[in-house]
Each structure stands twice: as C-alpha cells, then as structure tokens.
Design a protein around this motif. Structure first.
Motif, mmCIF file in Angstrom:
data_model
loop_
_atom_site.group_PDB
_atom_site.id
_atom_site.type_symbol
_atom_site.label_atom_id
_atom_site.label_comp_id
_atom_site.label_asym_id
_atom_site.label_seq_id
_atom_site.Cartn_x
_atom_site.Cartn_y
_atom_site.Cartn_z
ATOM 1 N N ILE A 125 0.853 -1.204 0.000
ATOM 2 C CA ILE A 125 0.000 0.000 0.000
ATOM 3 C C ILE A 125 0.891 1.259 0.000
ATOM 4 N N PRO A 126 1.687 1.436 -1.062
ATOM 5 C CA PRO A 126 2.665 2.531 -1.069
ATOM 6 C C PRO A 126 2.053 3.923 -1.037
ATOM 7 N N ASP A 127 0.800 4.055 -1.426
ATOM 8 C CA ASP A 127 0.163 5.369 -1.431
ATOM 9 C C ASP A 127 -0.618 5.670 -0.154
ATOM 10 N N ALA A 128 -0.596 4.757 0.795
ATOM 11 C CA ALA A 128 -1.346 4.958 2.039
ATOM 12 C C ALA A 128 -0.652 5.999 2.918
ATOM 13 N N PRO A 129 -1.405 6.982 3.380
ATOM 14 C CA PRO A 129 -0.832 7.960 4.309
ATOM 15 C C PRO A 129 -0.989 7.502 5.752
ATOM 16 N N ASP A 130 -0.246 8.130 6.624
ATOM 17 C CA ASP A 130 -0.453 7.914 8.052
ATOM 18 C C ASP A 130 -1.889 8.311 8.385
ATOM 19 N N CYS A 131 -2.512 7.532 9.250
ATOM 20 C CA CYS A 131 -3.889 7.861 9.603
ATOM 21 C C CYS A 131 -4.307 7.163 10.890
ATOM 22 N N TRP A 132 -5.380 7.656 11.441
ATOM 23 C CA TRP A 132 -6.147 6.985 12.487
ATOM 24 C C TRP A 132 -7.513 6.687 11.891
ATOM 25 N N ILE A 133 -8.057 5.516 12.199
ATOM 26 C CA ILE A 133 -9.429 5.180 11.820
ATOM 27 C C ILE A 133 -10.156 4.805 13.106
ATOM 28 N N GLU A 162 -6.315 15.896 9.196
ATOM 29 C CA GLU A 162 -7.430 16.269 8.328
ATOM 30 C C GLU A 162 -8.446 15.137 8.399
ATOM 31 N N PHE A 163 -9.651 15.466 8.843
ATOM 32 C CA PHE A 163 -10.703 14.461 8.883
ATOM 33 C C PHE A 163 -11.332 14.368 7.509
ATOM 34 N N LEU A 164 -11.324 13.157 6.968
ATOM 35 C CA LEU A 164 -11.802 12.929 5.608
ATOM 36 C C LEU A 164 -13.250 12.473 5.615
ATOM 37 N N GLY A 165 -13.912 12.648 4.491
ATOM 38 C CA GLY A 165 -15.316 12.298 4.369
ATOM 39 C C GLY A 165 -15.545 10.805 4.196
ATOM 40 N N GLU A 166 -16.801 10.437 4.332
ATOM 41 C CA GLU A 166 -17.193 9.034 4.203
ATOM 42 C C GLU A 166 -16.831 8.450 2.849
ATOM 43 N N ASP A 167 -16.706 9.297 1.827
ATOM 44 C CA ASP A 167 -16.350 8.809 0.496
ATOM 45 C C ASP A 167 -14.948 8.200 0.458
ATOM 46 N N GLN A 168 -14.127 8.474 1.464
ATOM 47 C CA GLN A 168 -12.773 7.919 1.545
ATOM 48 C C GLN A 168 -12.692 6.654 2.405
ATOM 49 N N LEU A 169 -13.775 6.347 3.086
ATOM 50 C CA LEU A 169 -13.764 5.279 4.079
ATOM 51 C C LEU A 169 -13.372 3.917 3.509
ATOM 52 N N SER A 170 -13.936 3.517 2.392
ATOM 53 C CA SER A 170 -13.624 2.184 1.848
ATOM 54 C C SER A 170 -12.152 2.072 1.487
ATOM 55 N N ARG A 171 -11.566 3.131 0.962
ATOM 56 C CA ARG A 171 -10.138 3.119 0.607
ATOM 57 C C ARG A 171 -9.270 2.952 1.859
ATOM 58 N N PHE A 172 -9.588 3.672 2.914
ATOM 59 C CA PHE A 172 -8.777 3.605 4.132
ATOM 60 C C PHE A 172 -8.982 2.284 4.872
ATOM 61 N N LEU A 173 -10.189 1.755 4.847
ATOM 62 C CA LEU A 173 -10.408 0.436 5.447
ATOM 63 C C LEU A 173 -9.645 -0.632 4.660
ATOM 64 N N ALA A 174 -9.543 -0.477 3.356
ATOM 65 C CA ALA A 174 -8.749 -1.410 2.546
ATOM 66 C C ALA A 174 -7.272 -1.302 2.910
ATOM 67 N N TYR A 175 -6.777 -0.080 3.157
ATOM 68 C CA TYR A 175 -5.387 0.075 3.627
ATOM 69 C C TYR A 175 -5.193 -0.702 4.929
ATOM 70 N N ARG A 176 -6.109 -0.503 5.857
ATOM 71 C CA ARG A 176 -6.016 -1.196 7.150
ATOM 72 C C ARG A 176 -6.031 -2.703 6.960
ATOM 73 N N ASP A 177 -6.987 -3.190 6.195
ATOM 74 C CA ASP A 177 -7.128 -4.637 6.013
ATOM 75 C C ASP A 177 -5.911 -5.240 5.331
ATOM 76 N N THR A 178 -5.370 -4.564 4.332
ATOM 77 C CA THR A 178 -4.172 -5.051 3.648
ATOM 78 C C THR A 178 -2.984 -5.062 4.609
ATOM 79 N N ALA A 179 -2.820 -3.984 5.347
ATOM 80 C CA ALA A 179 -1.711 -3.910 6.306
ATOM 81 C C ALA A 179 -1.814 -5.015 7.353
ATOM 82 N N MET A 180 -2.998 -5.198 7.914
ATOM 83 C CA MET A 180 -3.167 -6.227 8.941
ATOM 84 C C MET A 180 -2.958 -7.630 8.374
ATOM 85 N N ALA A 181 -3.381 -7.870 7.145
ATOM 86 C CA ALA A 181 -3.240 -9.202 6.538
ATOM 87 C C ALA A 181 -1.772 -9.559 6.304
ATOM 88 N N GLN A 182 -0.919 -8.555 6.127
ATOM 89 C CA GLN A 182 0.484 -8.833 5.810
ATOM 90 C C GLN A 182 1.449 -8.527 6.949
#
Length: 175
Positions: free
Chosen positions: A113-121, A142-162
């Motif tokens: 996930i090379p394009d993933a920024p630092d974040c809290w979810i 910067e608090f992002l809108g719900e339209d970004q949620l699926s992308r950031f959850l995918a970052y989390r899921d990919t990171a946790m899986a690996q």
C-alpha cells in the motif's frame, strides 16, 4: 459536539470500540517525546515523564473499558535511529498499557500500500489523515469524508493481513 467539530483528542475519548493507526514514516522525532529520544540516543535511561506520558493513561483507560487500540507500522530494515527508539522504548511501553502493535516489514517485499498515508481510523467510521513535514514534525490532522472510508479500510485490512505481531517481529529483528 458534531463529528466535524471534534479534534483528534476528542476521538480518543469518544470512540466506541476500536482505534486503528497506520504508521508509514521512518522518523517522527519532531512530533513528541523529543527529550526521551535525545536520552535514547545518548544511552541514558528513560525519563520518568516519558514512562508515564498521558498516552499511557489514554490507552489504559480505553483498554480497561473494553476498547481496542492497535497499529501497523510499515518499515524496512535497517532501522533508523528513530525507529529503534520508537520500537524499543515506545512500543514496549505502550504494550504494557494494552496497545497492540504489528509490523509490516518491506525489507524483502514491496510495500503493498505505497500510497497509504499515516492515519487513524475510529470505529471504522472516522478517518483522521495525519500530516507531517519531511523531518517528522506533526502538522495536524485532516478528517476525511465518508467517500474515503472504503479506501482507508482497505489500507487497514491489507496492512493487517500482511503484518506480524510486533513481539514476534522484535524477537527476530529487534536491536
């Protein structure tokens, strides 16, 4: 208080069940714990105020109330001085309060996930994208809108899986 008016600190008090952090940088040395980092580099013991920092209370209170705080750090070896400090002093200190840590080591593999920024979810609903300068100084969230949620959850899921649990990684690669 509306969602848009909450600060990052508010979310640490108000989240319902989980707070996930993705860390992608090798150096956060200008963002806090500066005196402890200097002590680490000088081979001195941990300062007392670092051992009992407010974050320890935040984590401990959340975990004792049944909430989960966990993070994945994407990194590669050899570790920077800052990462040696963060992992050996910070992570092990925070683990004692109940925070969970995972490492996604990209030394021998590409970052998935090379394009993933630092974040809290928070609670799989609120994204706080963390902003830093090139020297690791925290610039704000910067608090992002719900339209970004699926992308950031995918970052989390990919990171946790690996990622692997920090304790397992540290036993193999810790310095």
């Amino acid at each position: 208080m509306t969602t848009s008016s909450k600060t990052l600190g508010d979310w640490f008090k108000d989240f319902g069940h989980e707070a996930f952090r993705l860390e992608t940088l090798d150096d956060y040395s200008k963002s806090g714990g500066v005196d402890a980092y200097r002590a680490f580099l000088a081979g001195e013991p941990q300062p007392e105020d670092y051992k009992t920092a407010g974050w320890i209370t935040t984590v401990g209170d959340a975990v004792q109330s049944g909430k989960r705080i966990y993070r994945v750090h994407i990194l590669s070896r050899p570790l920077t001085d800052y990462l040696r400090f963060e992992l050996s002093w910070g992570y092990r200190r925070n683990m004692a309060a109940g925070e969970e840590f995972f490492i996604l080591d990209t030394t021998t593999q590409e970052n998935p996930i090379p394009d993933a920024p630092d974040c809290w979810i928070f609670d799989e609903q609120v994204i706080g994208a963390m902003n830093y300068d090139d020297e690791g100084k925290y610039l704000g969230v910067e608090f992002l809108g719900e339209d970004q949620l699926s992308r950031f959850l995918a970052y989390r899921d990919t990171a946790m899986a690996q990622a692997v649990p920090f304790s397992e990684w540290w036993a193999k690669y810790g310095e």
